[in-house]
Design an enzyme around this catalytic site. Sequence first.
Site, PDB file in Angstrom:
ATOM      1  N   ARG A  70      44.359 -69.710 -42.040  1.00 49.34           N
ATOM      2  CA  ARG A  70      45.629 -69.012 -41.948  1.00 49.34           C
ATOM      3  C   ARG A  70      46.351 -69.447 -40.676  1.00 49.34           C
ATOM      4  NH1 ARG A  70      45.322 -64.313 -40.626  1.00 49.34           N
ATOM      5  NH2 ARG A  70      43.083 -64.103 -40.274  1.00 49.34           N
ATOM      6  N   TYR A 198      46.059 -73.631 -48.356  1.00 52.41           N
ATOM      7  CA  TYR A 198      44.871 -72.868 -47.978  1.00 52.41           C
ATOM      8  C   TYR A 198      44.939 -71.414 -48.467  1.00 52.41           C
ATOM      9  CZ  TYR A 198      41.456 -70.251 -45.492  1.00 52.41           C
ATOM     10  OH  TYR A 198      40.429 -69.386 -45.224  1.00 52.41           O
ATOM     11  N   GLY A 199      43.795 -70.874 -48.806  1.00 50.23           N
ATOM     12  CA  GLY A 199      43.652 -69.522 -49.373  1.00 50.23           C
ATOM     13  C   GLY A 199      44.613 -68.473 -48.889  1.00 50.23           C
ATOM     14  N   LYS A 207      46.125 -61.737 -48.889  1.00 54.84           N
ATOM     15  CA  LYS A 207      46.596 -61.176 -47.620  1.00 54.84           C
ATOM     16  C   LYS A 207      48.098 -60.847 -47.659  1.00 54.84           C
ATOM     17  CE  LYS A 207      42.532 -61.853 -45.690  1.00 54.84           C
ATOM     18  NZ  LYS A 207      41.604 -60.725 -45.514  1.00 54.84           N
ATOM     19  N   HIS A 227      42.221 -53.354 -44.698  1.00 49.96           N
ATOM     20  CA  HIS A 227      41.356 -54.540 -44.642  1.00 49.96           C
ATOM     21  C   HIS A 227      39.905 -54.055 -44.595  1.00 49.96           C
ATOM     22  CE1 HIS A 227      40.484 -58.584 -42.382  1.00 49.96           C
ATOM     23  NE2 HIS A 227      40.196 -58.653 -43.662  1.00 49.96           N
ATOM     24  N   SER A 249      36.987 -60.350 -38.121  1.00 47.91           N
ATOM     25  CA  SER A 249      36.244 -61.473 -38.691  1.00 47.91           C
ATOM     26  C   SER A 249      34.958 -61.725 -37.898  1.00 47.91           C
ATOM     27  CB  SER A 249      37.116 -62.718 -38.705  1.00 47.91           C
ATOM     28  OG  SER A 249      37.547 -62.995 -37.409  1.00 47.91           O
ATOM     29  N   CYS A 251      32.012 -60.412 -38.320  1.00 52.01           N
ATOM     30  CA  CYS A 251      31.108 -59.275 -38.148  1.00 52.01           C
ATOM     31  C   CYS A 251      30.250 -59.052 -39.387  1.00 52.01           C
ATOM     32  CB  CYS A 251      31.895 -58.009 -37.843  1.00 52.01           C
ATOM     33  SG  CYS A 251      32.641 -58.025 -36.204  1.00 52.01           S
ATOM     34  N   ASP A 278      36.746 -57.047 -49.081  1.00 53.56           N
ATOM     35  CA  ASP A 278      37.823 -57.411 -48.152  1.00 53.56           C
ATOM     36  C   ASP A 278      38.987 -56.423 -48.087  1.00 53.56           C
ATOM     37  OD1 ASP A 278      38.782 -59.285 -46.221  1.00 53.56           O
ATOM     38  OD2 ASP A 278      40.185 -60.092 -47.691  1.00 53.56           O
ATOM     39  N   ARG A 368      34.848 -72.156 -47.736  1.00 54.42           N
ATOM     40  CA  ARG A 368      34.869 -70.952 -48.579  1.00 54.42           C
ATOM     41  C   ARG A 368      34.265 -71.165 -49.948  1.00 54.42           C
ATOM     42  NH1 ARG A 368      37.540 -66.295 -46.138  1.00 54.42           N
ATOM     43  NH2 ARG A 368      38.115 -67.148 -44.104  1.00 54.42           N
ATOM     44  N   ARG A 399      32.160 -56.444 -32.809  1.00 49.91           N
ATOM     45  CA  ARG A 399      31.056 -57.186 -32.211  1.00 49.91           C
ATOM     46  C   ARG A 399      31.123 -56.952 -30.716  1.00 49.91           C
ATOM     47  NH1 ARG A 399      28.134 -62.238 -33.129  1.00 49.91           N
ATOM     48  NH2 ARG A 399      28.797 -62.240 -35.305  1.00 49.91           N
ATOM     49  N   PHE A 492      21.652 -56.446 -40.745  1.00 49.97           N
ATOM     50  CA  PHE A 492      21.497 -56.808 -42.153  1.00 49.97           C
ATOM     51  C   PHE A 492      20.987 -55.609 -42.972  1.00 49.97           C
ATOM     52  CE2 PHE A 492      21.473 -60.609 -39.560  1.00 49.97           C
ATOM     53  CZ  PHE A 492      22.445 -61.374 -40.198  1.00 49.97           C
TER      54      PHE A 492
HETATM   55  O1  TSX Z   1      26.410 -59.879 -41.245  1.00 48.50           O
HETATM   56  C1  TSX Z   1      25.743 -59.504 -40.290  1.00 48.50           C
HETATM   57  N1  TSX Z   1      25.341 -58.183 -40.229  1.00 48.50           N
HETATM   58  C2  TSX Z   1      25.751 -57.205 -41.281  1.00 48.50           C
HETATM   59  C3  TSX Z   1      24.861 -57.297 -42.421  1.00 48.50           C
HETATM   60  C4  TSX Z   1      24.790 -56.404 -43.395  1.00 48.50           C
HETATM   61  N2  TSX Z   1      25.422 -60.396 -39.305  1.00 48.50           N
HETATM   62  C5  TSX Z   1      25.902 -61.767 -39.332  1.00 48.50           C
HETATM   63  C6  TSX Z   1      27.216 -61.849 -38.582  1.00 48.50           C
HETATM   64  C7  TSX Z   1      27.950 -63.118 -38.790  1.00 48.50           C
HETATM   65  C8  TSX Z   1      28.846 -63.074 -39.983  1.00 48.50           C
HETATM   66  C9  TSX Z   1      24.648 -59.980 -38.265  1.00 48.50           C
HETATM   67  N3  TSX Z   1      24.195 -60.633 -37.184  1.00 48.50           N
HETATM   68  C10 TSX Z   1      24.190 -58.660 -38.185  1.00 48.50           C
HETATM   69  C11 TSX Z   1      24.523 -57.745 -39.201  1.00 48.50           C
HETATM   70  O2  TSX Z   1      24.126 -56.584 -39.173  1.00 48.50           O
HETATM   71  N4  TSX Z   1      23.475 -58.538 -37.033  1.00 48.50           N
HETATM   72  C12 TSX Z   1      23.494 -59.758 -36.444  1.00 48.50           C
HETATM   73  C13 TSX Z   1      22.838 -60.087 -35.159  1.00 48.50           C
HETATM   74  C14 TSX Z   1      21.399 -60.507 -35.431  1.00 48.50           C
HETATM   75  C15 TSX Z   1      21.106 -61.813 -35.752  1.00 48.50           C
HETATM   76  C16 TSX Z   1      19.778 -62.167 -36.014  1.00 48.50           C
HETATM   77  C17 TSX Z   1      18.767 -61.207 -35.911  1.00 48.50           C
HETATM   78  C18 TSX Z   1      19.092 -59.912 -35.600  1.00 48.50           C
HETATM   79  C19 TSX Z   1      20.399 -59.567 -35.348  1.00 48.50           C
HETATM   80  N5  TSX Z   1      17.397 -61.467 -36.088  1.00 48.50           N
HETATM   81  C20 TSX Z   1      16.809 -62.626 -36.432  1.00 48.50           C
HETATM   82  O3  TSX Z   1      17.454 -63.617 -36.616  1.00 48.50           O
HETATM   83  C21 TSX Z   1      15.346 -62.610 -36.632  1.00 48.50           C
HETATM   84 MN    MN Z   2      39.627 -60.507 -44.620  1.00 47.12          MN
END
Ligand code: TSX
Ligand code: MN
Length: 583
Positions: A70, A198-199, A207, A227, A249, A251, A278, A368, A399, A492
């Site tokens: 963008r 681009y998208g 958007k 958003h 973005s 996160c 999104d 993408r 973040r 995660f």
């Molecule tokens: O998406 C992420 N989330 C939400 C998931 C549901 N990410 C990736 C961000 C880039 C797009 C994350 N990165 C998250 C997270 O909750 N937390 C982190 C930070 C993190 C990265 C690696 C580890 C732990 C935390 N652990 C190992 O790699 C072993």
């Molecule tokens: Mn978005």
Amino acid sequence: MTSQLPALNQWVAEIAQLTQPDHIHWCDGSDAENTQLIEQMLADGTLLKLNESTHPESYLHRSHPDDVARVEHLTFVCTTEREDAGPNNHWMAPDEARAKMRALFAGCMKGRTLYVVPYCMGPIDSPLSRCGVEITDSPYVVANMRIMTRMGQAALARIEREGQFVKGLHSTGDLNPERRFIMHFPESLEIQSFGSGYGGNALLGKKCHALRIASHQARSEGWLAEHMLILGIENPQGEKHYIAAAFPSACGKTNLAMLIPPEGYVREGWKITTIGDDICWMRPGKDGRLYAINPEAGFFGVAPGTSAKSNPNALASIQRNTIFTNVAVTDDNQPWWEGLDARVPVTDWKGNPFNAEAGTPAAHPNSRFTVSAKQCPSYSPEAEAPQGVPISAIVFGGRRASLVPLVFEARDWTHGVLIGAAMGSETTAAATGAVGVMRRDPMAMKPFCGYNFADYFTHWLSFDKAGAKLPKIFHVNWFRKGDGGDFLWPGFGDNMRVLEWMLKRVAGSVGSQETPIGHLPNPADINLDGLELGDEAMQKLFDYDRAGWAAEFASIGEYLEEYGPRMPEALKAEQQRIHEALS
Ligand code: TSX
Ligand code: MN
């Protein structure tokens, strides 16, 4: 072909007169039409076929190397009054913008086909949905719009019935960044985009319509265009709740939308379903709750970082019928990107032999995938519900390596709006180059709010009225680091533990620690079974630093001042109240 709506036929004729295409094609959205377009793009090199046995019906598109993201500095909101666009938007007077764009569009479709793309944002039979028509000279845009929206015959029928639609005009032009503009005319529901394929610049339903134009429309009609991802949580008793969440973005919004709970939760019968990753349109229902739809029909997700570890549901979604843009390719013609797996690709995103020694990524950091939401294993049938889903909690996040705890809850709606308005995130290498710089991005809408942010906050505050049963508002931070520089929270799937706490708060079944920044969890109320968090993690994730927060609130006060005299008093008063409580 023409439509049964004279206003639409007239507009198409007018644009054809201006742009001078060789052919005009009205898109019906059929499989036959899509097959024909794909064949044409394979023949002229716009698309490359990927490995049919590993990735059936999937294609790679390589964009112009200067056209990969963008372009905020070339994106304008063209309201009559400059103040209505606000300090958060670039502004141009509508007449000036129209004249500028008219000169660019004149004759730009000579030798090309003009596609008329009717689309519906949201379930085709939902009263919350809104329609548009995009005129474009890009078959790649048509193929993507077919995945990302309800495109074709059914949308056209609704447009003919309603008589109203957003007019989007797009041409890739010559892809010269000097002749690239994305113009929005919210007062007349129009978008004009020139010079990018681009998208976010070219798929005008996303958007441009579903956020910038829709946010303006939402304000005058009493709803919200946000958003936000939308996810569903089902507990072992079969009760379902829905959560909407806004993050800047990088996160992991798509990852959260498709979260797979830890094993223990799955065994007990917890389930996460995906409504959207999104955009979220919400409106108060008769019962006073906010009901949400995902206006999109697909995912236009960032490829790098998507893996069997970070997001198994996304990876499963993109094994077939997927358009990849600017990814790398392996020796057996499979799509590849950084973070996918340990293989080494042979071709980079520009189509050159990949040199691992050069230190530059093989896939573009903003590469993408475009895929139908229906291919996502966690996609919820409720995503198609015309009435939408009732939202129990709204989550803001960012973040933040320091200061901000894992989760806290707003005291009330006004406090929650302040938390959203003050949202900030630290930049990652992918976004800018400057790493770790805090940027404020209110409600993750900085690039997408189609009107003055001060008016936007006022609009948000206005939902708190008699009879409203508003969601609770939370703030999360998955990215807190320890003194050694390691992430303190596993993130995660384990974020499920935080979501469960939110639902307990919604149900009123657990208490909290009351602090000036909001309600913090009592650590014992968050299920940490199976995790080994050290003392530093427990302390930093679940406590707050009073002096640090006093400084943060001073900075928030200064930031909000930037939006000037239209800022709602209630929000300023809330900031001052908390700032004083901290000092
Ligand atoms: O998406 C992420 N989330 C939400 C998931 C549901 N990410 C990736 C961000 C880039 C797009 C994350 N990165 C998250 C997270 O909750 N937390 C982190 C930070 C993190 C990265 C690696 C580890 C732990 C935390 N652990 C190992 O790699 C072993
Ligand atoms: Mn978005």
